[in-house]
Write a protein that holds these residues in place. Structure first.
Motif, PDB file in Angstrom:
ATOM      1  N   VAL A  25      51.348  44.435  42.361  1.00 14.70           N
ATOM      2  CA  VAL A  25      50.783  43.381  43.202  1.00 14.70           C
ATOM      3  C   VAL A  25      50.796  42.083  42.397  1.00 14.70           C
ATOM      4  CG1 VAL A  25      48.798  42.614  44.550  1.00 14.70           C
ATOM      5  CG2 VAL A  25      49.330  45.057  44.398  1.00 14.70           C
ATOM      6  N   LEU A  26      51.475  41.069  42.946  1.00 10.72           N
ATOM      7  CA  LEU A  26      51.654  39.793  42.239  1.00 10.72           C
ATOM      8  C   LEU A  26      51.176  38.656  43.134  1.00 10.72           C
ATOM      9  CD1 LEU A  26      54.655  41.593  41.883  1.00 10.72           C
ATOM     10  CD2 LEU A  26      54.551  40.121  39.871  1.00 10.72           C
ATOM     11  N   PRO A  27      50.035  38.054  42.827  1.00  5.09           N
ATOM     12  CA  PRO A  27      49.531  36.961  43.660  1.00  5.09           C
ATOM     13  C   PRO A  27      50.467  35.752  43.657  1.00  5.09           C
ATOM     14  CG  PRO A  27      47.805  37.824  42.227  1.00  5.09           C
ATOM     15  CD  PRO A  27      49.101  38.412  41.753  1.00  5.09           C
ATOM     16  N   ILE A  28      50.665  35.161  44.834  1.00  2.06           N
ATOM     17  CA  ILE A  28      51.371  33.885  44.942  1.00  2.06           C
ATOM     18  C   ILE A  28      50.449  32.804  45.515  1.00  2.06           C
ATOM     19  CG2 ILE A  28      53.738  34.740  45.021  1.00  2.06           C
ATOM     20  CD1 ILE A  28      53.564  34.734  48.071  1.00  2.06           C
ATOM     21  N   GLN A  29      49.288  33.227  45.968  1.00  2.12           N
ATOM     22  CA  GLN A  29      48.255  32.283  46.408  1.00  2.12           C
ATOM     23  C   GLN A  29      46.909  33.003  46.373  1.00  2.12           C
ATOM     24  OE1 GLN A  29      48.984  29.963  50.016  1.00  2.12           O
ATOM     25  NE2 GLN A  29      46.868  30.242  50.639  1.00  2.12           N
ATOM     26  N   GLY A  30      45.954  32.446  45.641  1.00  3.07           N
ATOM     27  CA  GLY A  30      44.642  33.065  45.554  1.00  3.07           C
ATOM     28  C   GLY A  30      44.593  34.195  44.543  1.00  3.07           C
ATOM     29  N   THR A  31      43.537  34.991  44.632  1.00  4.90           N
ATOM     30  CA  THR A  31      43.323  36.093  43.694  1.00  4.90           C
ATOM     31  C   THR A  31      42.979  37.370  44.451  1.00  4.90           C
ATOM     32  OG1 THR A  31      40.948  35.627  43.480  1.00  4.90           O
ATOM     33  CG2 THR A  31      42.437  34.515  41.919  1.00  4.90           C
ATOM     34  N   ILE A  32      43.092  38.495  43.754  1.00  2.60           N
ATOM     35  CA  ILE A  32      42.674  39.779  44.310  1.00  2.60           C
ATOM     36  C   ILE A  32      41.743  40.441  43.305  1.00  2.60           C
ATOM     37  CG2 ILE A  32      44.689  41.005  43.366  1.00  2.60           C
ATOM     38  CD1 ILE A  32      44.586  42.776  45.911  1.00  2.60           C
ATOM     39  N   ASN A  33      40.685  41.066  43.794  1.00  2.00           N
ATOM     40  CA  ASN A  33      39.777  41.843  42.957  1.00  2.00           C
ATOM     41  C   ASN A  33      40.248  43.294  42.954  1.00  2.00           C
ATOM     42  OD1 ASN A  33      37.198  40.104  42.207  1.00  2.00           O
ATOM     43  ND2 ASN A  33      37.825  39.532  44.279  1.00  2.00           N
ATOM     44  N   ILE A  34      40.533  43.794  41.755  1.00  2.00           N
ATOM     45  CA  ILE A  34      41.093  45.135  41.602  1.00  2.00           C
ATOM     46  C   ILE A  34      40.164  45.996  40.759  1.00  2.00           C
ATOM     47  CG2 ILE A  34      42.917  46.414  40.403  1.00  2.00           C
ATOM     48  CD1 ILE A  34      44.032  45.466  42.919  1.00  2.00           C
ATOM     49  N   GLU A  35      40.005  47.239  41.168  1.00  2.00           N
ATOM     50  CA  GLU A  35      39.279  48.228  40.369  1.00  2.00           C
ATOM     51  C   GLU A  35      40.185  49.441  40.209  1.00  2.00           C
ATOM     52  OE1 GLU A  35      35.384  49.111  42.106  1.00  2.00           O
ATOM     53  OE2 GLU A  35      35.627  47.274  43.298  1.00  2.00           O
ATOM     54  N   LEU A  36      40.554  49.739  38.977  1.00  2.00           N
ATOM     55  CA  LEU A  36      41.337  50.926  38.697  1.00  2.00           C
ATOM     56  C   LEU A  36      41.112  51.328  37.257  1.00  2.00           C
ATOM     57  CD1 LEU A  36      45.124  50.037  38.286  1.00  2.00           C
ATOM     58  CD2 LEU A  36      43.341  48.340  38.272  1.00  2.00           C
ATOM     59  N   SER A  37      41.549  52.501  36.887  1.00  2.00           N
ATOM     60  CA  SER A  37      41.362  52.977  35.519  1.00  2.00           C
ATOM     61  C   SER A  37      42.027  52.021  34.545  1.00  2.00           C
ATOM     62  CB  SER A  37      41.962  54.380  35.369  1.00  2.00           C
ATOM     63  OG  SER A  37      41.871  54.816  34.041  1.00  2.00           O
ATOM     64  N   GLY A  38      41.252  51.486  33.615  1.00  2.00           N
ATOM     65  CA  GLY A  38      41.787  50.569  32.616  1.00  2.00           C
ATOM     66  C   GLY A  38      41.592  49.104  32.926  1.00  2.00           C
ATOM     67  N   TYR A  39      41.177  48.797  34.151  1.00  2.00           N
ATOM     68  CA  TYR A  39      40.974  47.379  34.474  1.00  2.00           C
ATOM     69  C   TYR A  39      40.076  47.232  35.697  1.00  2.00           C
ATOM     70  CZ  TYR A  39      41.854  42.451  35.381  1.00  2.00           C
ATOM     71  OH  TYR A  39      41.691  41.098  35.575  1.00  2.00           O
ATOM     72  N   THR A  40      39.122  46.327  35.596  1.00  2.00           N
ATOM     73  CA  THR A  40      38.312  45.916  36.737  1.00  2.00           C
ATOM     74  C   THR A  40      38.132  44.412  36.645  1.00  2.00           C
ATOM     75  OG1 THR A  40      37.094  48.008  36.852  1.00  2.00           O
ATOM     76  CG2 THR A  40      36.085  46.101  37.906  1.00  2.00           C
ATOM     77  N   GLY A  41      38.568  43.687  37.665  1.00  2.00           N
ATOM     78  CA  GLY A  41      38.432  42.242  37.641  1.00  2.00           C
ATOM     79  C   GLY A  41      39.426  41.576  38.569  1.00  2.00           C
ATOM     80  N   LYS A  42      39.575  40.270  38.397  1.00  2.00           N
ATOM     81  CA  LYS A  42      40.463  39.494  39.246  1.00  2.00           C
ATOM     82  C   LYS A  42      41.879  39.461  38.675  1.00  2.00           C
ATOM     83  CE  LYS A  42      37.029  36.365  41.275  1.00  2.00           C
ATOM     84  NZ  LYS A  42      36.631  34.948  41.472  1.00  2.00           N
ATOM     85  N   VAL A  43      42.842  39.381  39.577  1.00  2.00           N
ATOM     86  CA  VAL A  43      44.242  39.156  39.214  1.00  2.00           C
ATOM     87  C   VAL A  43      44.683  37.906  39.956  1.00  2.00           C
ATOM     88  CG1 VAL A  43      46.576  40.112  39.191  1.00  2.00           C
ATOM     89  CG2 VAL A  43      44.594  41.625  38.925  1.00  2.00           C
ATOM     90  N   SER A  44      45.235  36.939  39.215  1.00  2.00           N
ATOM     91  CA  SER A  44      45.524  35.623  39.764  1.00  2.00           C
ATOM     92  C   SER A  44      47.015  35.326  39.735  1.00  2.00           C
ATOM     93  CB  SER A  44      44.775  34.551  38.956  1.00  2.00           C
ATOM     94  OG  SER A  44      43.390  34.828  38.887  1.00  2.00           O
ATOM     95  N   VAL A  45      47.378  34.189  40.318  1.00  2.00           N
ATOM     96  CA  VAL A  45      48.765  33.720  40.285  1.00  2.00           C
ATOM     97  C   VAL A  45      49.218  33.640  38.823  1.00  2.00           C
ATOM     98  CG1 VAL A  45      50.328  31.820  40.845  1.00  2.00           C
ATOM     99  CG2 VAL A  45      48.468  32.426  42.426  1.00  2.00           C
ATOM    100  N   GLY A  46      50.404  34.184  38.556  1.00  2.00           N
ATOM    101  CA  GLY A  46      50.902  34.229  37.188  1.00  2.00           C
ATOM    102  C   GLY A  46      50.628  35.557  36.509  1.00  2.00           C
ATOM    103  N   GLU A  47      49.984  36.491  37.241  1.00  2.00           N
ATOM    104  CA  GLU A  47      49.685  37.811  36.693  1.00  2.00           C
ATOM    105  C   GLU A  47      50.213  38.895  37.626  1.00  2.00           C
ATOM    106  OE1 GLU A  47      45.514  36.523  34.459  1.00  2.00           O
ATOM    107  OE2 GLU A  47      45.430  37.621  36.357  1.00  2.00           O
ATOM    108  N   CYS A  48      50.285  40.099  37.096  1.00  4.43           N
ATOM    109  CA  CYS A  48      50.749  41.259  37.872  1.00  4.43           C
ATOM    110  C   CYS A  48      49.846  42.441  37.558  1.00  4.43           C
ATOM    111  CB  CYS A  48      52.193  41.585  37.499  1.00  4.43           C
ATOM    112  SG  CYS A  48      52.827  43.125  38.229  1.00  4.43           S
ATOM    113  N   VAL A  49      49.467  43.189  38.583  1.00  2.00           N
ATOM    114  CA  VAL A  49      48.714  44.423  38.364  1.00  2.00           C
ATOM    115  C   VAL A  49      49.624  45.596  38.672  1.00  2.00           C
ATOM    116  CG1 VAL A  49      47.704  44.367  40.697  1.00  2.00           C
ATOM    117  CG2 VAL A  49      46.650  45.767  38.928  1.00  2.00           C
TER     118      VAL A  49
END
Length: 239
Positions: A25-49
């Protein structure tokens, strides 16, 4: 399941599920809140989950946010080995995401979409990995990338990041590993190298496009960085 790219949006309601394929999942506008093993938090434009096949995950986002989502049967080896749940994407991959958005919105063309997916996969294979960067520093990085031809003073960049100059310098080095001045030089030299390799621009214009009005100062910096003067580099590059 066939590998695919799509444009998605989500809701503010927290939802969760698993799937039998890998998903990026790669944001191109806005952010997404993700909860999964190893990471909990926001993922923003310029990042990939990276959501591994079979991995339980929960997510929510503002309805106006938009994402490029890649559903893949197999991840590139470097993504598997890295173990990163979230990472920063390279500028070329980020730019390509916006092209993907425009193309998918424009028409349905299976052959072209397969070509786009192949390039996307190749860009992933070239991806290096760094931890997500503080959004304030990421905004300064974006500013630098878009304005390499302009003077880039610390006070200006600190303002972009909404930090004091002292805070900015400290936080930038903490997240990027080098000083802001070193980063700017690095970006300028890499862009100069690309322009000299892939365009027929005169050395003077290349110097100006990476922020040097003084050709001799540019040549000295380039020579120290790559061990060749700009003109020597052009002559030894394949034509």
């Amino acid at each position: 399941m066939e590998n695919s790219l799509s444009i998605r949006s989500y809701t503010r309601q927290r939802r969760g599920h698993t799937h039998t394929y890998h998903q990026l999942v790669l944001p191109i506008q806005g952010t997404i809140n993700i909860e999964l093993s190893g990471y909990t938090g926001k993922v923003s434009v310029g990042e990939c989950v990276v959501i591994q096949a079979g991995q339980q995950h929960y997510f929510r986002a503002d309805e106006a946010a938009r994402f490029i989502v890649a559903d893949l049967n197999e991840l590139p080896a470097n993504l598997t080995i890295s173990g990163y749940a979230v990472f920063c994407v390279t500028p070329p991959l980020l730019s390509f995401l916006f092209f993907i958005e425009k193309q998918l919105e424009y028409q349905v063309d299976d052959r072209l979409e397969q070509s786009v997916l192949a390039i996307f996969y190749q860009l992933l294979e070239q991806q290096g990995f760094t931890h997500p960067v503080d959004p304030r520093i990421r905004s300064a990085q974006s500013y630098i990338t878009e304005r390499l031809c302009e003077p880039l003073e610390i006070n200006l960049l600190a303002g972009v990041a909404c930090l004091s100059p002292t805070q900015f310098k400290k936080l930038f080095k903490k997240h990027i590993g080098i000083s802001a001045h070193q980063y700017i030089t690095q970006q300028r030299m890499e862009k100069a190298k690309a322009l000299l390799s892939h365009t027929d621009l005169p050395v003077q214009l290349v110097a100006e496009q990476v922020g040097y009005r003084d050709l001799s100062a540019f040549s000295r910096r380039f020579s120290r960085y790559f061990g060749l003067s700009p003109r020597e580099f052009v002559h030894q590059s394949p034509q």
